[in-house]
Design a protein around this motif. Structure first.
Motif, PDB file in Angstrom:
ATOM      1  N   SER A  60       0.805  -1.224   0.000  1.00 39.14           N
ATOM      2  CA  SER A  60       0.000   0.000   0.000  1.00 39.14           C
ATOM      3  C   SER A  60       0.836   1.271   0.000  1.00 39.14           C
ATOM      4  CB  SER A  60      -0.928   0.002   1.225  1.00 39.14           C
ATOM      5  OG  SER A  60      -0.166   0.115   2.421  1.00 39.14           O
ATOM      6  N   ARG A  61       2.104   1.159   0.410  1.00 45.86           N
ATOM      7  CA  ARG A  61       2.982   2.326   0.452  1.00 45.86           C
ATOM      8  C   ARG A  61       4.246   2.041  -0.362  1.00 45.86           C
ATOM      9  NH1 ARG A  61       0.643   6.786   1.610  1.00 45.86           N
ATOM     10  NH2 ARG A  61       2.781   7.567   1.741  1.00 45.86           N
ATOM     11  N   SER A  62       5.125   3.044  -0.466  1.00 45.89           N
ATOM     12  CA  SER A  62       6.369   2.881  -1.238  1.00 45.89           C
ATOM     13  C   SER A  62       7.538   2.531  -0.319  1.00 45.89           C
ATOM     14  CB  SER A  62       6.673   4.177  -2.010  1.00 45.89           C
ATOM     15  OG  SER A  62       5.672   4.457  -2.945  1.00 45.89           O
ATOM     16  N   TYR A  63       7.276   1.603   0.640  1.00 42.72           N
ATOM     17  CA  TYR A  63       8.384   1.152   1.480  1.00 42.72           C
ATOM     18  C   TYR A  63       9.427   0.428   0.633  1.00 42.72           C
ATOM     19  CZ  TYR A  63       5.081   2.087   5.247  1.00 42.72           C
ATOM     20  OH  TYR A  63       4.203   2.685   6.086  1.00 42.72           O
ATOM     21  N   LEU A  64       8.963  -0.214  -0.424  1.00 40.18           N
ATOM     22  CA  LEU A  64       9.855  -0.949  -1.331  1.00 40.18           C
ATOM     23  C   LEU A  64       9.953  -0.169  -2.637  1.00 40.18           C
ATOM     24  CD1 LEU A  64      11.478  -3.579  -1.729  1.00 40.18           C
ATOM     25  CD2 LEU A  64       9.412  -4.573  -2.735  1.00 40.18           C
ATOM     26  N   ARG A  65      11.188   0.205  -3.014  1.00 35.62           N
ATOM     27  CA  ARG A  65      11.410   0.964  -4.246  1.00 35.62           C
ATOM     28  C   ARG A  65      12.710   0.477  -4.879  1.00 35.62           C
ATOM     29  NH1 ARG A  65       9.016   5.856  -5.602  1.00 35.62           N
ATOM     30  NH2 ARG A  65      10.036   7.047  -7.259  1.00 35.62           N
ATOM     31  N   ASN A  66      12.675   0.238  -6.197  1.00 40.05           N
ATOM     32  CA  ASN A  66      13.852  -0.296  -6.902  1.00 40.05           C
ATOM     33  C   ASN A  66      14.334  -1.594  -6.260  1.00 40.05           C
ATOM     34  OD1 ASN A  66      13.883   1.885  -8.716  1.00 40.05           O
ATOM     35  ND2 ASN A  66      15.109   3.112  -7.296  1.00 40.05           N
ATOM     36  N   ASN A  67      13.337  -2.390  -5.754  1.00 40.30           N
ATOM     37  CA  ASN A  67      13.630  -3.706  -5.177  1.00 40.30           C
ATOM     38  C   ASN A  67      14.495  -3.620  -3.919  1.00 40.30           C
ATOM     39  OD1 ASN A  67      13.054  -6.448  -5.309  1.00 40.30           O
ATOM     40  ND2 ASN A  67      14.932  -6.954  -6.404  1.00 40.30           N
ATOM     41  N   GLU A  68      14.435  -2.498  -3.190  1.00 34.38           N
ATOM     42  CA  GLU A  68      15.182  -2.360  -1.946  1.00 34.38           C
ATOM     43  C   GLU A  68      14.363  -1.545  -0.951  1.00 34.38           C
ATOM     44  OE1 GLU A  68      18.846  -0.286  -2.436  1.00 34.38           O
ATOM     45  OE2 GLU A  68      17.974   1.327  -3.610  1.00 34.38           O
ATOM     46  N   LEU A  69      14.677  -1.741   0.336  1.00 33.17           N
ATOM     47  CA  LEU A  69      14.023  -0.965   1.380  1.00 33.17           C
ATOM     48  C   LEU A  69      15.058  -0.507   2.398  1.00 33.17           C
ATOM     49  CD1 LEU A  69      13.808  -3.048   3.979  1.00 33.17           C
ATOM     50  CD2 LEU A  69      11.863  -3.929   2.709  1.00 33.17           C
ATOM     51  N   PHE A  70      14.686   0.527   3.175  1.00 33.54           N
ATOM     52  CA  PHE A  70      15.576   1.105   4.169  1.00 33.54           C
ATOM     53  C   PHE A  70      14.928   0.963   5.540  1.00 33.54           C
ATOM     54  CE2 PHE A  70      16.703   3.109   0.215  1.00 33.54           C
ATOM     55  CZ  PHE A  70      18.083   3.182   0.261  1.00 33.54           C
ATOM     56  N   LEU A  71      15.656   0.317   6.447  1.00 36.84           N
ATOM     57  CA  LEU A  71      15.154   0.052   7.781  1.00 36.84           C
ATOM     58  C   LEU A  71      16.088   0.698   8.795  1.00 36.84           C
ATOM     59  CD1 LEU A  71      12.974  -1.604   9.348  1.00 36.84           C
ATOM     60  CD2 LEU A  71      14.676  -3.432   9.495  1.00 36.84           C
ATOM     61  N   GLN A  72      15.504   1.380   9.773  1.00 41.25           N
ATOM     62  CA  GLN A  72      16.317   2.046  10.803  1.00 41.25           C
ATOM     63  C   GLN A  72      16.016   1.413  12.157  1.00 41.25           C
ATOM     64  OE1 GLN A  72      15.467   6.140  12.503  1.00 41.25           O
ATOM     65  NE2 GLN A  72      17.189   6.642  11.153  1.00 41.25           N
ATOM     66  N   PHE A  73      17.076   1.040  12.874  1.00 42.05           N
ATOM     67  CA  PHE A  73      16.948   0.492  14.222  1.00 42.05           C
ATOM     68  C   PHE A  73      17.494   1.522  15.208  1.00 42.05           C
ATOM     69  CE2 PHE A  73      19.157  -1.604  17.764  1.00 42.05           C
ATOM     70  CZ  PHE A  73      18.113  -2.309  18.339  1.00 42.05           C
ATOM     71  N   CYS A  74      16.705   1.824  16.244  1.00 45.49           N
ATOM     72  CA  CYS A  74      17.132   2.806  17.240  1.00 45.49           C
ATOM     73  C   CYS A  74      16.985   2.192  18.622  1.00 45.49           C
ATOM     74  CB  CYS A  74      16.291   4.077  17.132  1.00 45.49           C
ATOM     75  SG  CYS A  74      16.781   5.354  18.306  1.00 45.49           S
ATOM     76  N   LEU A  75      18.048   2.292  19.435  1.00 43.57           N
ATOM     77  CA  LEU A  75      18.041   1.739  20.791  1.00 43.57           C
ATOM     78  C   LEU A  75      18.354   2.844  21.782  1.00 43.57           C
ATOM     79  CD1 LEU A  75      18.050  -0.760  22.717  1.00 43.57           C
ATOM     80  CD2 LEU A  75      20.501  -0.905  22.290  1.00 43.57           C
ATOM     81  N   GLN A  76      17.483   3.027  22.796  1.00 40.09           N
ATOM     82  CA  GLN A  76      17.711   4.002  23.850  1.00 40.09           C
ATOM     83  C   GLN A  76      18.271   3.266  25.068  1.00 40.09           C
ATOM     84  OE1 GLN A  76      17.748   7.204  24.337  1.00 40.09           O
ATOM     85  NE2 GLN A  76      18.221   6.890  26.480  1.00 40.09           N
ATOM     86  N   LEU A  77      19.506   3.549  25.420  1.00 36.89           N
ATOM     87  CA  LEU A  77      20.167   2.912  26.550  1.00 36.89           C
ATOM     88  C   LEU A  77      19.923   3.699  27.822  1.00 36.89           C
ATOM     89  CD1 LEU A  77      23.598   1.940  24.956  1.00 36.89           C
ATOM     90  CD2 LEU A  77      21.735   0.423  25.500  1.00 36.89           C
ATOM     91  N   ASN A  78      19.570   3.003  28.894  1.00 36.42           N
ATOM     92  CA  ASN A  78      19.441   3.622  30.210  1.00 36.42           C
ATOM     93  C   ASN A  78      20.419   2.900  31.134  1.00 36.42           C
ATOM     94  OD1 ASN A  78      17.190   5.327  29.538  1.00 36.42           O
ATOM     95  ND2 ASN A  78      15.940   3.468  29.488  1.00 36.42           N
ATOM     96  N   MET A  79      21.673   3.228  30.978  1.00 35.11           N
ATOM     97  CA  MET A  79      22.716   2.529  31.719  1.00 35.11           C
ATOM     98  C   MET A  79      22.597   2.824  33.198  1.00 35.11           C
ATOM     99  SD  MET A  79      24.150   0.931  29.308  1.00 35.11           S
ATOM    100  CE  MET A  79      25.633   0.321  30.076  1.00 35.11           C
ATOM    101  N   PRO A  80      22.754   1.831  34.110  1.00 33.25           N
ATOM    102  CA  PRO A  80      22.660   2.066  35.534  1.00 33.25           C
ATOM    103  C   PRO A  80      23.844   2.870  36.047  1.00 33.25           C
ATOM    104  CG  PRO A  80      23.382  -0.174  35.105  1.00 33.25           C
ATOM    105  CD  PRO A  80      23.044   0.438  33.780  1.00 33.25           C
TER     106      PRO A  80
END
Length: 373
Positions: free
Chosen positions: A353-373
């Protein structure tokens, strides 16, 4: 019972005599061993004739005695023919390759020709015989082949010309202005690309600031750059990878390892284009894994505090305004090397339904918020 016979006392026939009283008749033996005989191989053509005592000596050198080939080919030949066979006809004999001079077993010579660097092969363009290792040089711009098709040196600038060396020389002489204009266009495109890259970087920086603000709002405390781990994953050839994932249930795409921060935990992502478990063939599933890293001995052994992480899939439509798909979850680090999964990350219908896939590739972002003790 005994009597005298020619002056010798004759004893009864039943009296046994000691063997030591018997002596070999050497005269008769000499007579026998001096008999004239023919070679055992006379029927095969050997014309030797001699005394019986010399038969064994002759048999050791008789050329008509049959032997098995010493090269191990299995052939049985007369001794007189063996040397010629081993040098000229035996399939197991060693020969020199006429082209590279390598020593090769004769029965493997044809196989050797199939990979010999010096074996002459026919050029597909001019039919000239050229040593195999020189073919690439022969058909290059600097080579001698008159018929191979060559690209114009300005092909990267957009010149479509392909022709023989003679045609290419004339093309370069006659189309100088065309090539100059193509180079200028390429330079303009490079400048435009540079500007676009700078804009994209600025956009990324803005997105990162927005993300920091969002996290600050959620957890109620300011965050620093070192508190956030951002990993961007560009996945290419999506259709082929989806096909594999649908055929093999456990097949997945694995990202390169990355760290949660300087001297942090080692992480990697696993993405299943065909889904897994209850969402097989209907969703894209994704996992985040905590694996063995270089700094584990400096990190908390049992870090139970939950850390928020998110996956963001970017809509690649040119006029899209912040259209993204974001899924969030928590992660904790433990000695067991944990795995956190989102099996229903993205449905196949939503992807279409959306253009998440374009030119047979997609871009995924992973984000991690660290709360170090």
């Amino acid at each position: 019972m005994s009597d005298m016979y020619f002056g010798i006392e004759r004893t009864s026939d039943k009296v046994e005599q000691d063997e030591s009283e018997f002596y070999p008749d050497n005269y008769d033996r000499r007579e026998i061993m001096n008999l004239k005989i023919y070679c055992d191989q006379q029927e095969k053509g050997c014309g030797w004739k001699g005394e019986l005592k010399d038969r064994d000596t002759h048999n050791q050198t008789c050329g008509f005695v049959e032997e098995t080939c010493k090269n191990g080919c299995g052939e049985i030949l007369m001794r007189k023919d063996m040397e010629n066979h081993m040098q000229e006809n035996c399939n197991n004999r060693n020969v020199d390759c006429d082209y590279c001079k390598t020593i090769v077993t004769f029965k493997f010579l044809e196989d050797h020709f199939g990979q010999c660097e010096m074996y002459p092969v026919e050029c597909e363009y001019c039919e000239e015989k050229v040593p195999r290792k020189e073919v690439n040089q022969h058909v290059s711009l600097e080579g001698t082949c008159p018929g191979c098709p060559l690209e114009c040196q300005f092909s990267e600038a957009g010149c479509p010309f392909i022709g023989t060396k003679r045609e290419l020389t004339m093309h370069l002489q006659n189309d100088f202005i065309f090539h100059l204009s193509r180079m200028m266009d390429q330079q303009s495109n490079s400048k435009a690309l540079l500007v676009a890259t700078r804009v994209s970087l600025a956009k990324r920086e803005c997105e990162l600031e927005n993300l920091k603000s969002f996290i600050t709002k959620e957890i109620g405390k300011p965050v620093s750059q070192s508190d956030i781990c951002v990993f961007e994953w560009n996945i290419t050839n999506w259709s082929e990878k989806t096909r594999k994932s649908l055929v093999y249930p456990n097949w997945c795409i694995v990202s390169e390892p990355f760290y949660s921060g300087p001297q942090g935990y080692c992480l990697c992502l696993k993405l299943y284009p065909g889904g897994r478990r209850f969402h097989r063939e209907s969703h894209v599933s994704i996992d985040v894994w905590v694996s063995k890293g270089n700094y584990d001995d400096k990190l908390p052994i049992d870090y139970q505090q939950h850390c928020k992480f998110s996956f963001t899939l970017i809509d690649q439509q040119l006029d899209a305004k912040n259209v993204v798909l974001r899924r969030e979850k928590t992660l904790k680090f433990t000695p067991e090397r944990t795995c956190e999964a989102i099996d229903d990350f993205l449905s196949h219908e939503t992807m279409k339904s959306r253009s998440y896939l374009r030119n047979n590739e997609l871009f995924l972002q992973f984000c991690l918020q660290l709360n170090m003790p």
